[in-house]
Design a protein around this motif. Structure first.
Motif, PDB file in Angstrom:
ATOM      1  N   VAL A 228       0.547  -0.789   0.078  1.00 25.60           N
ATOM      2  CA  VAL A 228       0.093   0.078  -0.390  1.00 25.60           C
ATOM      3  C   VAL A 228       0.704   1.145   0.337  1.00 25.60           C
ATOM      4  O   VAL A 228       2.015   1.839   0.270  1.00 25.60           O
ATOM      5  N   PHE A 229       0.189   2.549  -0.321  1.00 25.61           N
ATOM      6  CA  PHE A 229       1.345   4.103   0.108  1.00 25.61           C
ATOM      7  C   PHE A 229       0.787   4.409   1.320  1.00 25.61           C
ATOM      8  O   PHE A 229      -0.640   4.443   0.847  1.00 25.61           O
ATOM      9  N   VAL A 230       0.928   4.700   1.811  1.00 29.72           N
ATOM     10  CA  VAL A 230       0.338   5.037   2.635  1.00 29.72           C
ATOM     11  C   VAL A 230       0.855   7.529   2.355  1.00 29.72           C
ATOM     12  O   VAL A 230       2.518   6.948   2.563  1.00 29.72           O
ATOM     13  N   ILE A 231       0.200   8.144   2.516  1.00 26.51           N
ATOM     14  CA  ILE A 231       0.422   9.137   2.194  1.00 26.51           C
ATOM     15  C   ILE A 231       0.562  10.168   3.023  1.00 26.51           C
ATOM     16  O   ILE A 231      -0.522  10.189   4.007  1.00 26.51           O
ATOM     17  N   PRO A 232       1.346  10.344   3.392  1.00 30.30           N
ATOM     18  CA  PRO A 232       1.626  11.996   4.449  1.00 30.30           C
ATOM     19  C   PRO A 232       0.824  12.558   5.140  1.00 30.30           C
ATOM     20  O   PRO A 232       0.234  12.977   3.800  1.00 30.30           O
ATOM     21  N   SER A 233       0.220  12.958   5.734  1.00 27.63           N
ATOM     22  CA  SER A 233      -0.567  14.361   5.800  1.00 27.63           C
ATOM     23  C   SER A 233      -0.030  15.624   5.839  1.00 27.63           C
ATOM     24  O   SER A 233      -1.198  16.438   5.011  1.00 27.63           O
ATOM     25  N   GLU A 234       0.951  15.882   4.965  1.00 27.75           N
ATOM     26  CA  GLU A 234       1.020  17.508   4.361  1.00 27.75           C
ATOM     27  C   GLU A 234       1.095  17.304   3.316  1.00 27.75           C
ATOM     28  O   GLU A 234       1.086  18.010   2.639  1.00 27.75           O
ATOM     29  N   HIS A 235       0.976  16.031   2.593  1.00 31.83           N
ATOM     30  CA  HIS A 235       0.893  16.165   1.207  1.00 31.83           C
ATOM     31  C   HIS A 235      -0.497  15.656   0.916  1.00 31.83           C
ATOM     32  O   HIS A 235      -0.794  15.080  -0.208  1.00 31.83           O
ATOM     33  N   TYR A 236      -1.668  15.642   1.469  1.00 30.72           N
ATOM     34  CA  TYR A 236      -2.987  14.755   1.423  1.00 30.72           C
ATOM     35  C   TYR A 236      -3.992  15.927   2.166  1.00 30.72           C
ATOM     36  O   TYR A 236      -3.370  17.372   2.371  1.00 30.72           O
ATOM     37  N   GLY A 238      -6.650  16.632   2.915  1.00 25.33           N
ATOM     38  CA  GLY A 238      -7.185  16.197   5.234  1.00 25.33           C
ATOM     39  C   GLY A 238      -6.626  16.299   6.226  1.00 25.33           C
ATOM     40  O   GLY A 238      -6.746  16.335   6.767  1.00 25.33           O
ATOM     41  N   LYS A 239      -4.805  16.467   5.610  1.00 24.41           N
ATOM     42  CA  LYS A 239      -3.766  17.546   6.488  1.00 24.41           C
ATOM     43  C   LYS A 239      -4.089  15.654   7.407  1.00 24.41           C
ATOM     44  O   LYS A 239      -3.721  16.269   9.079  1.00 24.41           O
ATOM     45  N   ARG A 240      -4.295  14.694   6.697  1.00 24.34           N
ATOM     46  CA  ARG A 240      -3.625  13.747   7.590  1.00 24.34           C
ATOM     47  C   ARG A 240      -3.445  12.796   6.892  1.00 24.34           C
ATOM     48  O   ARG A 240      -3.235  12.377   5.629  1.00 24.34           O
ATOM     49  N   PRO A 241      -2.888  11.446   7.663  1.00 25.03           N
ATOM     50  CA  PRO A 241      -1.961  10.755   6.570  1.00 25.03           C
ATOM     51  C   PRO A 241      -3.062   9.131   5.976  1.00 25.03           C
ATOM     52  O   PRO A 241      -4.315   9.541   6.579  1.00 25.03           O
ATOM     53  N   HIS A 242      -2.807   9.035   4.753  1.00 27.16           N
ATOM     54  CA  HIS A 242      -3.891   8.355   3.650  1.00 27.16           C
ATOM     55  C   HIS A 242      -3.053   6.652   3.304  1.00 27.16           C
ATOM     56  O   HIS A 242      -2.175   7.308   3.011  1.00 27.16           O
ATOM     57  N   VAL A 243      -4.145   5.556   3.767  1.00 26.24           N
ATOM     58  CA  VAL A 243      -3.273   5.073   3.396  1.00 26.24           C
ATOM     59  C   VAL A 243      -4.220   4.337   1.860  1.00 26.24           C
ATOM     60  O   VAL A 243      -5.478   3.708   2.014  1.00 26.24           O
ATOM     61  N   GLN A 244      -3.332   4.085   0.335  1.00 27.91           N
ATOM     62  CA  GLN A 244      -3.913   4.171  -0.222  1.00 27.91           C
ATOM     63  C   GLN A 244      -4.009   2.956  -0.402  1.00 27.91           C
ATOM     64  O   GLN A 244      -3.132   2.114  -0.889  1.00 27.91           O
ATOM     65  N   VAL A 245      -5.348   2.352  -1.044  1.00 32.51           N
ATOM     66  CA  VAL A 245      -4.743   0.463  -0.896  1.00 32.51           C
ATOM     67  C   VAL A 245      -5.073   0.613  -2.347  1.00 32.51           C
ATOM     68  O   VAL A 245      -5.865   1.103  -2.809  1.00 32.51           O
ATOM     69  N   LEU A 246      -4.789  -0.420  -3.042  1.00 39.58           N
ATOM     70  CA  LEU A 246      -4.310  -0.634  -4.648  1.00 39.58           C
ATOM     71  C   LEU A 246      -5.151  -2.238  -4.719  1.00 39.58           C
ATOM     72  O   LEU A 246      -4.193  -2.877  -4.437  1.00 39.58           O
ATOM     73  N   ASN A 247      -5.979  -2.496  -6.411  1.00 42.73           N
ATOM     74  CA  ASN A 247      -6.006  -3.362  -6.808  1.00 42.73           C
ATOM     75  C   ASN A 247      -5.316  -4.048  -7.748  1.00 42.73           C
ATOM     76  O   ASN A 247      -5.007  -3.184  -7.231  1.00 42.73           O
ATOM     77  N   ASP A 248      -6.025  -4.818  -8.022  1.00 42.33           N
ATOM     78  CA  ASP A 248      -5.314  -5.553  -8.850  1.00 42.33           C
ATOM     79  C   ASP A 248      -4.570  -4.814 -10.501  1.00 42.33           C
ATOM     80  O   ASP A 248      -3.615  -4.770 -10.410  1.00 42.33           O
ATOM     81  N   VAL A 249      -5.355  -3.757 -10.875  1.00 38.83           N
ATOM     82  CA  VAL A 249      -5.253  -2.844 -11.816  1.00 38.83           C
ATOM     83  C   VAL A 249      -4.305  -2.183 -11.283  1.00 38.83           C
ATOM     84  O   VAL A 249      -2.350  -2.043 -11.913  1.00 38.83           O
ATOM     85  N   ALA A 250      -4.482  -1.996 -10.359  1.00 39.47           N
ATOM     86  CA  ALA A 250      -3.635  -0.770  -9.667  1.00 39.47           C
ATOM     87  C   ALA A 250      -2.036  -1.140  -9.297  1.00 39.47           C
ATOM     88  O   ALA A 250      -1.272  -0.286  -9.469  1.00 39.47           O
ATOM     89  N   TRP A 251      -2.038  -2.311  -8.538  1.00 38.69           N
ATOM     90  CA  TRP A 251      -0.801  -3.002  -8.425  1.00 38.69           C
ATOM     91  C   TRP A 251      -0.391  -3.184  -9.671  1.00 38.69           C
ATOM     92  O   TRP A 251       1.272  -2.965  -9.815  1.00 38.69           O
ATOM     93  N   SER A 252      -1.003  -3.482 -10.959  1.00 35.66           N
ATOM     94  CA  SER A 252       0.135  -3.810 -11.968  1.00 35.66           C
ATOM     95  C   SER A 252       0.883  -2.633 -12.375  1.00 35.66           C
ATOM     96  O   SER A 252       1.817  -2.395 -13.022  1.00 35.66           O
ATOM     97  N   VAL A 253      -0.202  -1.698 -12.552  1.00 35.92           N
ATOM     98  CA  VAL A 253       0.561  -0.854 -12.932  1.00 35.92           C
ATOM     99  C   VAL A 253       1.903  -0.171 -11.854  1.00 35.92           C
ATOM    100  O   VAL A 253       2.611   1.018 -12.789  1.00 35.92           O
ATOM    101  N   VAL A 254       1.630  -0.172 -10.876  1.00 31.80           N
ATOM    102  CA  VAL A 254       2.977  -0.158 -10.413  1.00 31.80           C
ATOM    103  C   VAL A 254       4.322  -0.858 -10.601  1.00 31.80           C
ATOM    104  O   VAL A 254       5.237   0.441 -10.627  1.00 31.80           O
ATOM    105  N   GLN A 255       3.898  -1.627 -10.444  1.00 28.08           N
ATOM    106  CA  GLN A 255       4.771  -2.748 -10.985  1.00 28.08           C
ATOM    107  C   GLN A 255       5.487  -2.315 -12.058  1.00 28.08           C
ATOM    108  O   GLN A 255       6.874  -2.518 -12.219  1.00 28.08           O
ATOM    109  N   GLU A 256       4.600  -1.489 -13.283  1.00 27.76           N
ATOM    110  CA  GLU A 256       4.981  -1.621 -14.256  1.00 27.76           C
ATOM    111  C   GLU A 256       6.052  -0.516 -13.872  1.00 27.76           C
ATOM    112  O   GLU A 256       7.181  -0.407 -15.143  1.00 27.76           O
TER     113      GLU A 256
END
Length: 375
Positions: A228-236, A238-256
């Motif tokens: 997963v990608f944990v986006i820090p609060s200063e970059h999100y 909502g001014k809070r950390p966000h856990v970006q969950v990846l489905n199969d398509v998003a995961w394959s894009v990241v791997q590429e």
């Protein structure tokens, strides 16, 4: 050779130059082939600019010019690492011709009327865009009243009310895209934008979080054989950390994307069309926004002129609803702020969210009906 005016010199080639110390500053310039009178006029103008700068530096409290206060605010944003610094700088830049030379005590709602009228009637921007500039003015004035001090006294005794323009009448309903429209858009995009669009419609990520996605935010989940990608609060937003969950398509894009860049996931480089074997190979660079000329050209060619980048996020949200994903889980996947929302999830929770995110691939098109309802 010195001339009748101290600081102006006549060079051997007949040109003139200025080299003068004035009020603690050096004024130096090679003026070229100009007359003595022209050189004296130029020096007087530069001295007047130094005088004005010196006078502004001596201003205190509400005598400070808005330009100086805005510069102070930008410096503070830079020191705090504010992620929207470039955007704030843009708004300051377009405000300065209208109120930059005003004293802080003179900046008020009425003094901004010319700016608002020019932006709406001449530049043709929407009220929401004008309001982003007005928010910068309001922030500067608030800091002058509440934060900044000279000899223990605030720059402003109180911050004036800055009224925002009405946005509701100009709001545009979401415009999610169908699977067919998605295929038509992606087929017309260059490879780097194809990856970014696919990632967005499968995660609901915002434009700045896609463009700024960093490898050092990646957190492996070995039990699921992905990350997963944990986006820090200063970059999100909502001014809070966000856990970006990846489905199969998003995961394959990241791997590429792995191995292209040390810092950023989504990058671009101009590929050579000739002498492709020549060194050095052009480096990859970060992409500032997906809404660039490549996206706009593909959008037009696909007949989707009205589809914004943010509509790709709406597309993911709609597909989650169509797949029957509960509202609370949709909020977790889209990063909406809800009371009691955890910032880090157990492996079992991530596994469930991955399955829910994968469910969007099983949805059928209902966007046509939605567009009819929204008009």
């Amino acid at each position: 050779m010195r001339t009748r005016t101290n600081g102006i010199q006549l060079l051997r080639n007949g040109e003139r130059s200025v080299d003068k110390q004035y009020r603690g500053q050096r004024i130096f310039e090679r003026l070229g082939n100009v007359s003595q009178a022209e050189a004296e006029d130029w020096l007087k103008q530069r001295q007047a600019a130094v005088d004005a700068q010196h006078a502004n530096q001596l201003r205190e409290g509400d005598e400070q010019l808005f330009a100086a206060a805005a510069a102070k605010y930008l410096t503070e944003c830079q020191q705090r690492g504010v992620r929207t610094l470039e955007t704030i700088s843009y708004h300051v830049q377009i405000l300065l011709p209208y109120i930059g030379g005003m004293r802080l005590r003179d900046v008020c709602n009425d003094s901004l009327e010319a700016f608002k009228d020019a932006r709406v009637t001449e530049d043709g921007v929407k009220n929401i865009t004008v309001n982003r500039s007005l928010e910068v003015v309001r922030t500067v004035l608030n800091r002058a009243a509440r934060v900044w001090r000279t000899n223990g006294k605030p720059w402003l005794s109180t911050s004036p009310l800055i009224e925002m323009l009405d946005e509701k009448g100009q709001e545009r309903p979401p415009r999610p895209i169908s699977w067919g429209e998605q295929a038509g858009l992606i087929s017309r995009l260059p490879a780097h934008l194809q990856r970014m669009v696919l990632y967005t419609v499968n995660t609901g990520a915002r434009d700045d979080n896609v463009c700024g996605l960093r490898w050092d935010w990646e957190v492996p989940v070995p039990e699921l054989q992905r990350s997963v990608f944990v986006i820090p609060s200063e970059h999100y937003k909502g001014k809070r950390p966000h856990v970006q969950v990846l489905n199969d398509v998003a995961w394959s894009v990241v791997q590429e994307c792995r191995g292209m860049h040390d810092d950023y996931v989504f990058v671009y480089r101009r590929e050579r069309v000739k002498n492709v074997e020549d060194e050095p190979v052009m480096p990859y660079d970060r992409i500032d926004t997906m809404n660039n000329t490549g996206y706009q050209a593909a959008r037009k060619a696909a007949g989707l002129v009205g589809v914004r980048i943010h509509d790709l996020r709406h597309t993911f949200g709609q597909r989650l609803r169509e797949a029957g994903v509960p509202e609370e889980d949709r909020a977790l996947l889209l990063g909406h702020a809800i009371e009691g929302m955890p910032q880090h999830y157990a492996t079992s929770t991530i596994a469930r969210l991955v399955d829910l995110a994968n469910s969007v691939t099983q949805t059928r098109d209902r966007t046509t009906l939605l567009r009819v309802i929204n008009g």
